[in-house]
Design an enzyme around this catalytic site. Structure first.
Site, PDB file in Angstrom:
ATOM      1  N   ASP A  26       0.779  -1.213  -0.079  1.00  0.00           N
ATOM      2  CA  ASP A  26       0.172   0.100   0.047  1.00  0.00           C
ATOM      3  C   ASP A  26       0.682   1.314  -0.034  1.00  0.00           C
ATOM      4  O   ASP A  26       2.029   1.364  -0.685  1.00  0.00           O
ATOM      5  CB  ASP A  26      -0.953  -0.082   1.219  1.00  0.00           C
ATOM      6  CG  ASP A  26      -2.270   0.450   0.935  1.00  0.00           C
ATOM      7  OD1 ASP A  26      -2.220   1.970   0.747  1.00  0.00           O
ATOM      8  OD2 ASP A  26      -3.282  -0.129   1.138  1.00  0.00           O
ATOM      9  N   SER A  30     -11.357  -2.057   0.625  1.00  0.00           N
ATOM     10  CA  SER A  30     -10.230  -1.853   1.071  1.00  0.00           C
ATOM     11  C   SER A  30     -10.034  -2.489   2.556  1.00  0.00           C
ATOM     12  O   SER A  30      -8.959  -3.084   3.081  1.00  0.00           O
ATOM     13  CB  SER A  30      -9.608  -0.523   1.312  1.00  0.00           C
ATOM     14  OG  SER A  30      -9.578   0.096  -0.118  1.00  0.00           O
ATOM     15  N   HIS A  59      -3.889   4.862   4.091  1.00  0.00           N
ATOM     16  CA  HIS A  59      -4.357   3.931   3.763  1.00  0.00           C
ATOM     17  C   HIS A  59      -3.781   2.381   4.284  1.00  0.00           C
ATOM     18  O   HIS A  59      -4.398   1.724   4.961  1.00  0.00           O
ATOM     19  CB  HIS A  59      -4.763   3.759   2.397  1.00  0.00           C
ATOM     20  CG  HIS A  59      -5.764   2.817   1.920  1.00  0.00           C
ATOM     21  ND1 HIS A  59      -5.307   1.635   0.973  1.00  0.00           N
ATOM     22  CD2 HIS A  59      -6.951   2.630   2.201  1.00  0.00           C
ATOM     23  CE1 HIS A  59      -6.333   1.230   0.608  1.00  0.00           C
ATOM     24  NE2 HIS A  59      -7.234   1.566   1.169  1.00  0.00           N
TER      25      HIS A  59
END
Ligand SMILES: [Ca+2]
Ligand SMILES: [Ca+2]
Ligand SMILES: [Ca+2]
Ligand SMILES: [Ca+2]
Length: 834
Positions: free
Chosen positions: A153, A368, A194
């Site tokens: 990520d 996600s 994230h």
């Protein structure tokens, strides 16, 4: 050339070692204490203890006593037979047993994590049971210990108070800046939060008073910073292949644009990284890639147009909401395997996890958020059974995911009776069921891949094309698939308006997969170029029979195209005679054990099974054959001999075999050839086969050449060139001998001592040599004689003798050397007799 054989041996030894280690782990270990049943009272017991070097630990009850040996090691994988037998030799000893420390899991001591946000992690445990059954998996003792996960990520905040404890630098890298530190780049808008959020879902620490917990809160977690920069094929490949012998699970929540019009997937290097990952990663068991199915629901995107999630190598995960609805962002497609929770509408709860700047958030969202929860559950399953392959893991998911309360109108029963949906795959993951099944799972056989070209000619596609064809699924071939896993339909299809297309694939058992649903945003006229649409919906079905491809235009009236390629690729398992032993070989178990010895080790299996690695197997592994093995039952001072069916190693000359004998080979190691049922070493074959040039002549004449040898052997030209030095050597040898003999005869004549017998004797080597040379050329099995005769003569003119040795004949065995020397000596003696 012997590498394959050595590897086989090594493999077998490793299997043996790991099996021993596993059985030791599961069965416990031997201690240095004994329980002994002794007649005659306490004094007698003390006396025997002293005599045999035991510490007397007193009476257990009745006539049973507890002894501890002074010399035997405290922990051992095997019992101490000597001490045991000596103890038994005492007439007062009725019974004795070396004590095994058994593996016992404490019951009912499991307590919920105390982390402040844990009560808000509704998806891990919920009183209404609308959760992922994670708490039950923890209660079974699995928290991810020993499992390594990385998040591909935008980085990971490695010093986050809830991540630092489980952070693993070896599972981390910064591909964007090419340094080992994946710390995210901090911006005002916190764009790079994230990865840190995903990491916390997997492995945030438990009971540390910080935030909540990860699904696998004792697992090690790393991060690969690769999304915070230009994402190229190299960047993806580097990330997907990072430290693949250390990292077990890669969790990725990214992919091509979810704009509802993109068709894109991994390029050359990333594809290679996936393939290498599943074949070589994790010691060959295969890296596990967990993938988010995509957030393009609003654009009516299809996750089958995303080559990452659509890949068979990724375990694709979709989302459901707290109340069990399909979230607005969810993409539907046939490659999705299962589902975990995530965000939904405003009235539905979101995911609690670690956040950038050492914070905690309760608002992580989208698919996600779903993939890392799945990665955590997979880590728990892996802890339960570290031998699971990447495909085993998908099998476990298919078998344990369930529709639960998930709402959708497209639940359908497939050909083997499972409910499956395009929004949810096989349904909600169940951590508890996963670990329970993982614990006793025996690996599925090797992956078979049957490729079938379905079209004989291009087909026009206007408003609808229906194409059906019956397939045999490679029946009778090595790649026969009798039980499906993934199915791909590789299509090359031109079409004036791609977004108007709906494509379905219907299996012989009637399972209808939507390979592509119409995408209103997709106005492309590019069609599909060898695009591998994938479905998981026919899992476990028998693929033999009629497959139907349906291409439908849902809107435009003037759209037009041509289907020029339709390749059906069936993946799965199946048996074929060639790898029967490999695919049917299961791990040894005690299920079909007939007799256990005193130490609960299986010594005899019931009919139809063979003893192998202290367990029973239905089929012996490659390199072994079932046969009778002598069993020495030396219990209680008596010895009984009997035979039991066991897996015996093949004769060292064979690779696989039908029996233990040298002439019962089925296949040979690479340094030898199978002739009838024997393996002949390469040089044996060469010796038996005609020498190069003559072999050539023989082929020209059409006379007897061995087909086995021909098929494996070099081409005639190659044979000629490889045997040329030998031919030259033979001819020079004969020439030298002839010269020598002539000189010798001349000398004899000159000295006037010539007589018939002497002449014959001295000439003998010459005729002998040439005669043998002829037989070498035309016969079988005589080149050995030829070699020794030739080598025998190298001693004569010392000048070229050594050169000859350098000419490639230095691989003779010691005995041959010995022969040579004796012949040489004999000849010199003859010479000296001159
Ligand atoms: Ca860095
Ligand atoms: Ca915590
Ligand atoms: Ca997508
Ligand atoms: Ca996939």
């Amino acid at each position: 050339m012997e590498v394959r054989w050595v590897l086989l041996q090594l493999g077998t030894s490793l299997l043996l070692l790991s099996a021993v280690a596993q059985s030791a782990e599961s069965q416990g270990f031997y201690t240095n204490s004994w329980a002994v049943h002794i007649h005659g009272g306490e004094e007698e017991a003390q006396c025997i203890a002293r005599k045999h070097n035991f510490i007397y630990h007193g009476n257990v009850f009745g006539d049973y006593y507890h002894f501890q040996h002074r010399r035997v090691v405290k922990r051992s994988l095997s019992g101490h037979r000597g001490v045991h037998v000596r103890l038994h030799s005492e007439p007062q000893v009725v019974w004795a047993e070396q004590q095994v420390a058994k593996r016992r899991r404490k019951r009912d001591i499991y307590s919920e994590p105390t982390d402040p946000k844990f009560p808000q992690q509704w998806y891990l445990y919920n009183i209404n049971r609308r959760d992922l059954h994670v708490k039950e998996a923890w209660a079974q003792g699995f928290t991810g210990r020993g499992v390594v996960i990385t998040i591909l990520d935008d980085g990971i905040e490695k010093d986050h108070p809830d991540l630092a404890q489980n952070y693993d630098p070896d599972a981390s890298y910064d591909v964007n800046d090419r340094d080992p530190d994946p710390q995210p780049r901090y911006t005002q808008l916190n764009d790079n939060r994230h990865g840190t959020r995903c990491a916390g879902e997997v492995a945030a620490a438990a009971n540390n008073g910080v935030c909540g917990v990860g699904v696998a809160y004792n697992a090690r977690i790393g991060g690969v910073r690769m999304l915070d920069g230009e994402v190229t094929d190299v960047v993806e490949a580097q990330s997907l292949s990072l430290n693949s012998q250390h990292i077990h699970i890669y969790s990725a929540s990214w992919g091509p644009e979810d704009d509802g019009k993109t068709v894109d997937g991994p390029a050359k290097l990333a594809k290679e990284a996936f393939l290498q990952g599943v074949t070589e990663g994790r010691g060959g068991l295969g890296s596990i890639f967990v993938w988010a199915s995509g957030n393009g629901g609003r654009e009516k995107d299809s996750c089958n147009c995303d080559g990452y999630t659509n890949s068979i190598y990724t375990l694709s995960i979709s989302s459901t909401t707290q109340y069990g609805n399909v979230p607005w962002y969810s993409e539907a497609c046939s490659s999705t395997l299962a589902t975990t929770y995530s965000s939904g509408n405003l009235n539905e709860k979101q995911i609690v996890t670690t956040d950038l700047r050492k914070k905690c958030t309760d608002s992580h969202t989208g698919t996600s958020a779903s993939a890392p929860l799945a990665a955590g559950i997979i880590a728990l399953a892996l802890e339960a059974n570290m031998n699971l392959t990447w495909r085993d893991m998908q099998h476990l998911v298919v078998r344990t995911a369930h529709p639960a309360h998930l709402i959708t109108s497209d639940w359908r029963t497939n050909g083997v009776g499972r409910l499956v949906s395009h929004s949810y795959g096989y349904g909600l993951l169940d951590a508890s069921a996963m670990v329970a099944l993982a614990r006793n799972w025996s690996s599925v056989g090797p992956q078979h891949k049957c490729v079938i070209d379905m079209l004989t000619e291009p087909r026009e596609v206007r408003n609808q094309l229906l194409f059906s064809k019956s397939v045999e699924a490679c029946s009778g071939q090595l790649d026969f698939v009798s039980s499906l896993e993934h199915v791909q339909a590789r299509l090359t299809l031109s079409y004036s308006h791609r977004g108007n297309l709906a494509i379905h694939l219907i299996s012989p058992l009637g399972t209808r997969s939507t390979l592509l649903a119409p995408r209103p945003q997709d106005n492309s006229a590019e069609g599909f170029n060898d695009w591998a649409f994938m479905t998981t919906h026919a899992w476990d079905e028998d693929p033999r029979g009629e497959w139907t491809l349906e291409i439908e235009n849902v809107a435009g009236l003037n759209d037009y195209g041509v289907l020029s390629q339709f390749t059906l690729i069936l993946y799965g398992t199946g048996s074929s005679s060639a790898d029967l032993s490999a695919s049917d070989f299961s791990r040894p178990s005690n299920n079909s054990c007939k007799t256990f010895d005193a130490q609960q080790i299986c010594i005899e299996c019931s009919a139809g099974s063979s003893l192998y690695l202290q367990g029973c197997v239905k089929a012996c592994p490659p390199g072994f054959t079932s046969g009778l093995q002598l069993l020495n039952l030396s219990l209680e001072n008596w010895v009984e001999q009997s035979s039991v069916q066991a897996c015996l190693p093949c004769h060292p000359a064979c690779l696989t075999c039908s029996g233990p004998g040298e002439a019962e080979c089925l296949s040979c190691p690479s340094h030898s050839h199978l002739v009838a049922t024997s393996c002949l070493r390469q040089n044996q074959v060469q010796r038996k086969s005609p020498a190069g040039p003559t072999q050539n002549v023989q082929r020209g004449d059409g006379s007897d050449s061995d087909p086995d040898l021909d098929s494996d052997g070099p081409s005639p030209q190659k044979g000629l060139s490889s045997h040329l030095p030998v031919l030259v050597a033979v001819l020079s040898c004969a020439f030298i001998l002839a010269t020598f003999a002539a000189v010798f005869v001349l000398l004899q004549l000159h000295s006037g001592a010539a007589n018939a017998s002497f002449y014959r004797r001295t000439k003998l080597p010459v005729t002998d040599s040439s005669g043998r040379g002829m037989r070498v050329a035309f016969g079988f099995g005589l080149s050995r004689d030829w070699t020794s005769s030739r080598v025998a003569y190298r001693g004569i003119p010392t000048v070229w003798g050594d050169e000859d040795t350098a000419g490639g004949m230095n691989s003779e065995s010691d005995s041959e050397e010995l022969d040579c020397h004796s012949e040489k000596t004999a000849f010199i003696r003859t010479q000296s007799a001159l």
